[in-house]
Design an enzyme around this catalytic site. Structure first.
Site, PDB file in Angstrom:
ATOM      1  N   ASP A  20      -9.495  14.196 -12.622  1.00 21.97           N
ATOM      2  CA  ASP A  20     -10.647  13.272 -12.559  1.00 21.97           C
ATOM      3  C   ASP A  20     -11.963  13.892 -12.075  1.00 21.97           C
ATOM      4  O   ASP A  20     -12.668  13.303 -11.242  1.00 21.97           O
ATOM      5  CB  ASP A  20     -10.304  12.066 -11.667  1.00 21.97           C
ATOM      6  CG  ASP A  20      -9.113  11.270 -12.180  1.00 21.97           C
ATOM      7  OD1 ASP A  20      -8.531  11.649 -13.206  1.00 21.97           O
ATOM      8  OD2 ASP A  20      -8.754  10.266 -11.527  1.00 21.97           O
ATOM      9  N   ASP A  60      -9.854   9.417 -15.373  1.00 22.26           N
ATOM     10  CA  ASP A  60      -9.731   8.005 -15.073  1.00 22.26           C
ATOM     11  C   ASP A  60     -10.497   7.303 -16.203  1.00 22.26           C
ATOM     12  O   ASP A  60     -11.649   7.663 -16.487  1.00 22.26           O
ATOM     13  CB  ASP A  60     -10.408   7.756 -13.712  1.00 22.26           C
ATOM     14  CG  ASP A  60      -9.770   6.654 -12.900  1.00 22.26           C
ATOM     15  OD1 ASP A  60      -8.549   6.435 -13.028  1.00 22.26           O
ATOM     16  OD2 ASP A  60     -10.492   6.015 -12.110  1.00 22.26           O
ATOM     17  N   HIS A  62     -11.039   3.582 -17.582  1.00 22.37           N
ATOM     18  CA  HIS A  62     -10.751   2.155 -17.431  1.00 22.37           C
ATOM     19  C   HIS A  62     -11.449   1.273 -18.465  1.00 22.37           C
ATOM     20  O   HIS A  62     -12.605   1.526 -18.822  1.00 22.37           O
ATOM     21  CB  HIS A  62     -11.200   1.675 -16.046  1.00 22.37           C
ATOM     22  CG  HIS A  62     -10.519   2.346 -14.902  1.00 22.37           C
ATOM     23  ND1 HIS A  62      -9.155   2.499 -14.821  1.00 22.37           N
ATOM     24  CD2 HIS A  62     -11.010   2.892 -13.753  1.00 22.37           C
ATOM     25  CE1 HIS A  62      -8.851   3.102 -13.673  1.00 22.37           C
ATOM     26  NE2 HIS A  62      -9.956   3.365 -13.015  1.00 22.37           N
ATOM     27  N   HIS A  66     -10.821  -3.863 -15.730  1.00 19.15           N
ATOM     28  CA  HIS A  66      -9.774  -3.251 -14.898  1.00 19.15           C
ATOM     29  C   HIS A  66      -9.605  -3.935 -13.548  1.00 19.15           C
ATOM     30  O   HIS A  66     -10.579  -4.296 -12.882  1.00 19.15           O
ATOM     31  CB  HIS A  66     -10.053  -1.752 -14.694  1.00 19.15           C
ATOM     32  CG  HIS A  66      -8.857  -1.011 -14.208  1.00 19.15           C
ATOM     33  ND1 HIS A  66      -8.718  -0.580 -12.912  1.00 19.15           N
ATOM     34  CD2 HIS A  66      -7.709  -0.671 -14.849  1.00 19.15           C
ATOM     35  CE1 HIS A  66      -7.532   0.012 -12.786  1.00 19.15           C
ATOM     36  NE2 HIS A  66      -6.914  -0.029 -13.945  1.00 19.15           N
ATOM     37  N   LYS A 130      -5.954   8.170 -18.222  1.00 15.81           N
ATOM     38  CA  LYS A 130      -5.088   7.269 -17.445  1.00 15.81           C
ATOM     39  C   LYS A 130      -5.888   6.067 -16.978  1.00 15.81           C
ATOM     40  O   LYS A 130      -7.113   6.095 -16.984  1.00 15.81           O
ATOM     41  CB  LYS A 130      -4.523   8.014 -16.241  1.00 15.81           C
ATOM     42  CG  LYS A 130      -5.580   8.381 -15.219  1.00 15.81           C
ATOM     43  CD  LYS A 130      -4.994   9.228 -14.125  1.00 15.81           C
ATOM     44  CE  LYS A 130      -6.038   9.634 -13.107  1.00 15.81           C
ATOM     45  NZ  LYS A 130      -6.572   8.486 -12.351  1.00 15.81           N
ATOM     46  N   CYS A 178      -6.354  10.044  -6.275  1.00 15.93           N
ATOM     47  CA  CYS A 178      -5.686  10.480  -7.505  1.00 15.93           C
ATOM     48  C   CYS A 178      -5.033  11.854  -7.392  1.00 15.93           C
ATOM     49  O   CYS A 178      -3.990  12.089  -8.003  1.00 15.93           O
ATOM     50  CB  CYS A 178      -6.646  10.395  -8.676  1.00 15.93           C
ATOM     51  SG  CYS A 178      -7.013   8.652  -9.087  1.00 15.93           S
TER      52      CYS A 178
HETATM   53  C1  VGL Z   1      -9.789   7.432  -8.043  1.00 15.14           C
HETATM   54  C2  VGL Z   1     -10.331   5.529  -6.899  1.00 15.14           C
HETATM   55  C3  VGL Z   1     -10.268   4.786  -8.070  1.00 15.14           C
HETATM   56  C4  VGL Z   1      -9.541   8.913  -8.018  1.00 15.14           C
HETATM   57  C5  VGL Z   1      -9.710   6.720  -9.222  1.00 15.14           C
HETATM   58  O1  VGL Z   1      -9.702   9.574  -9.075  1.00 15.14           O
HETATM   59  O2  VGL Z   1      -9.212   9.439  -6.939  1.00 15.14           O
HETATM   60  N1  VGL Z   1     -10.089   6.831  -6.897  1.00 15.14           N
HETATM   61  N2  VGL Z   1      -9.947   5.400  -9.222  1.00 15.14           N
HETATM   62 ZN    ZN Z   2     -10.123   4.317 -11.085  1.00  9.14          ZN
END
Ligand code: VGL
Ligand code: ZN
Length: 247
Positions: A20, A60, A62, A66, A130, A178
């Site tokens: 991410d 990430d 969404h 979401h 994801k 994540c």
């Molecule tokens: C993440 C919060 C919400 C991350 C993803 O990539 O760590 N944190 N979505």
């Molecule tokens: Zn997220």
């Protein structure tokens, strides 16, 4: 084993998972900017030059609806970062857990969802998306946290298995979300799992030590760019070259 000698019998097939590293997780404009998040690009680019058997970035990704977006919940319990929500397994109402709500981030098709331009994406073997199922949070790049049954999973596990990976090196954003859950799922699935410290940053830097200890408790090890584990990946280059010569 003698000092400095490597165990040549245990297979070592390392993969790099870059979690991410997207605009929305980076200053200055990210909706969910992780402090100094953009600085992970330099060490990660160094890792991307090494002979990992597989180099995968995750995103990430969404839909606007979401469940993790605070704005999709009713006031007053919808304050980004401060509120949490109970998520129910859409396939089994008896399985629930509570998690934090976030600002709208990494929406499919928006600039915030893009990998940052500093990242040397030409060296990646693939990108795994994801968090597309609006009904569940998916911090781990492998799957959502539900187990009875799991609701959403990615191709990551199969890709690692197909390549015969033995060791998973995890970097990216964020260390306490994540990166953490991706590493925990990797170790749970049987891979030796390493987090390269310079390549990650936490949403809450103050929680770093506690989160690190919990991860270590599950069998994940924290290593450094100049440590012996990354050195072992670097050494594969020389080994590979030597093998070609002696064949
Ligand atoms: C993440 C919060 C919400 C991350 C993803 O990539 O760590 N944190 N979505
Ligand atoms: Zn997220």
């Amino acid at each position: 084993m003698a000092n400095g000698a490597r165990d040549t019998h245990t297979p070592f097939v390392p993969a790099l998972i870059v979690v991410d590293v997207q605009e929305d997780f980076c200053p200055p404009n990210g909706a969910l900017a992780v402090p100094t998040g953009r600085a992970v690009a330099a060490p990660i680019n160094t890792l991307l030059t090494l002979p990992f058997a597989l180099k995968i970035a995750t995103k990430d990704f969404h839909p606007p609806s979401h469940i993790s977006f605070a704005s999709n919940h009713a006031a007053p319990d919808n304050v980004p970062f401060a509120s949490s929500v109970t998520i129910v397994n859409p396939l089994n109402a008896a399985e629930t857990y509570s998690t934090r709500l976030w600002p709208v981030h990494c929406v499919q098709g928006t600039p915030g969802a893009q990998l940052i331009p500093e990242l040397d994406t030409a060296r990646l073997d693939g990108v795994v998306e994801k968090g597309m199922d609006a009904r569940v949070e998916m911090y781990s790049a492998f799957a959502d946290p539900f187990r009875a049954p799991c609701v959403a999973s990615s191709s990551l596990e199969q890709r690692l298995r197909d390549r015969g990976v033995t060791d998973v090196f995890v970097v990216g954003l964020a260390m306490d979300y994540c990166v953490r859950y991706t590493a925990e799922d990797a170790v749970e699935r049987g891979w030796r799992t390493w987090v390269v410290e310079e390549g990650t940053r936490a949403v809450d830097a103050g929680n770093w030590d506690g989160v690190q200890r919990e991860m270590e408790g599950r069998g994940i090890s924290f290593v450094k760019m100049d440590g012996e584990e990354v050195g072992r990946v670097r050494a594969l280059e020389a080994e590979g070259a030597q093998k070609v010569k002696s064949d």
